[in-house]
Design a protein around this motif. Structure first.
Motif, mmCIF file in Angstrom:
data_model
loop_
_atom_site.group_PDB
_atom_site.id
_atom_site.type_symbol
_atom_site.label_atom_id
_atom_site.label_comp_id
_atom_site.label_asym_id
_atom_site.label_seq_id
_atom_site.Cartn_x
_atom_site.Cartn_y
_atom_site.Cartn_z
ATOM 1 N N ASP A 279 0.829 -1.215 0.000
ATOM 2 C CA ASP A 279 0.000 0.000 0.000
ATOM 3 C C ASP A 279 0.856 1.255 0.000
ATOM 4 O O ASP A 279 0.454 2.283 -0.574
ATOM 5 N N LEU A 280 2.009 1.208 0.624
ATOM 6 C CA LEU A 280 2.914 2.368 0.608
ATOM 7 C C LEU A 280 3.415 2.630 -0.806
ATOM 8 O O LEU A 280 3.542 3.782 -1.226
ATOM 9 N N SER A 282 1.746 1.717 -3.563
ATOM 10 C CA SER A 282 0.579 2.151 -4.333
ATOM 11 C C SER A 282 0.231 3.608 -4.055
ATOM 12 O O SER A 282 -0.235 4.330 -4.949
ATOM 13 N N ASP A 283 0.449 4.046 -2.812
ATOM 14 C CA ASP A 283 0.120 5.417 -2.421
ATOM 15 C C ASP A 283 1.267 6.389 -2.656
ATOM 16 O O ASP A 283 1.211 7.545 -2.212
ATOM 17 N N ASP A 284 2.314 5.929 -3.339
ATOM 18 C CA ASP A 284 3.447 6.777 -3.698
ATOM 19 C C ASP A 284 4.163 7.348 -2.470
ATOM 20 O O ASP A 284 4.671 8.475 -2.496
ATOM 21 N N LYS A 285 4.221 6.554 -1.398
ATOM 22 C CA LYS A 285 4.922 6.989 -0.188
ATOM 23 C C LYS A 285 6.360 6.475 -0.134
ATOM 24 O O LYS A 285 7.094 6.771 0.800
#
Length: 320
Positions: A279-280, A282-285
């Motif tokens: 998810d990190l 995917s969320d561009d973090k």
């Protein structure tokens, strides 16, 4: 299809012919678009520890073109951790060794993820269980694994990150989130670690360097701390080892090499990593940086770039 094997890797045009891979039960056939270059590739090419026809490459990103696994369909974009075979136009990969590529991530950046991020994740959270408020010292902080490790620590914990690197690369470590970046050429990193931790030392040290850093690592590590050996860029043989230094500080020293782990281990690692980190991505973090890129036929130049430490992050081969 065209590939680069150990025998051809040092030739100006590194490409040679090889048969198309055969699919086994549970395999997915992937058309490769980009490959990450790693130190194991360099080791295999320079020391020929495997047969000459072994195809280099431990991570790749590409497009599914065939397979009988229900999790992946033709046209899906995937990235994978592989045992070898990435320096090629096609590869057959067990489905559990693949991950979908997040929508906003291109093939080049996706190829920077599997080996580097899984190695970093393994050392931080599988071999060791890094906790909030601990301190981790990451050597070669501007490398592909180093920058991955910095980000995973800062995204998944509240631990403090100290890195070592050359003068020109300390800024890169800070940009990726390191709290302190030590220039190893102009400072004694053990003294600096002691200073910034008020004498406590580093609870965990990730070491790619090996023998030449051993004495300073022992000084820099905290009481009951752990040193994880990931590489031997600074040599393999240590002279004048006093085991009382280890006993007295109750130090744990662990060696690891991801490429030799079992299929089951790697599949479990990929599953755990996906739960914690996907998810990190995917969320561009998470920052994904390509330092240098070459065509597959230029594998010799890519390995030279790594051997001479010209890169600041991942080296990528594009497969056209």
């Amino acid at each position: 299809m065209k590939v680069v094997n150990i025998d051809s890797a040092k030739k100006s045009n590194s490409l040679v012919d090889a048969p198309m891979p055969e699919l086994k039960d549970g395999d997915v056939l992937v058309k490769i678009h980009a490959v990450g270059v790693n130190h194991v590739d360099l080791l295999w090419a320079d020391q020929k520890v495997k047969p000459d026809d072994t195809i280099l490459g431990l991570e790749m990103a590409g497009e599914v073109v065939d397979g009988n696994d229900t999790n992946y369909n033709v046209g899906n974009r995937v990235m994978g951790l592989i045992d070898n075979g990435g320096y090629a136009e096609y590869i057959a990969v067990p489905a559990e060794r693949l991950m979908p590529i997040p929508d906003m991530v291109d093939y080049k950046k996706a190829a920077t993820i599997p080996e580097s991020f899984l190695t970093a994740y393994q050392t931080l959270f599988t071999i060791e269980k890094l906790q909030d408020n601990q301190t981790v010292l990451i050597h070669a902080g501007a490398s592909g694994v180093g920058t991955a490790a910095i980000q995973l620590v800062k995204q998944l914990t509240k631990a403090t990150v100290i890195t070592t690197s050359s003068t020109k690369k300390t800024g890169i470590c800070l940009d990726y989130g390191a709290d302190y970046a030590i220039d190893y050429r102009n400072s004694d990193f053990a003294e600096e670690v002691s200073r910034v931790t008020d004498g406590h030392g580093a609870d965990l040290i990730l070491d790619f360097i090996g023998a030449s850093y051993y004495q300073q690592n022992v000084k820099a590590v905290a009481l009951d701390g752990q040193i994880i050996l990931i590489g031997n860029l600074g040599g393999s043989e240590i002279k004048d080892v006093n085991i009382m230094d280890i006993i007295g500080k109750r130090i744990s020293i662990t060696g690891t090499l991801l490429s030799t782990r079992s299929n089951e281990y790697k599949a479990k690692l990929i599953s755990d990593f996906s739960k914690d980190v996907y998810d990190l991505l995917s969320d561009d973090k998470i920052k994904l940086h390509v330092s240098d890129e070459f065509d597959l036929s230029q594998s010799k130049q890519a390995l030279t770039c790594m051997r001479e430490k010209q890169n600041t992050g991942k080296i990528i081969l594009n497969v056209n």
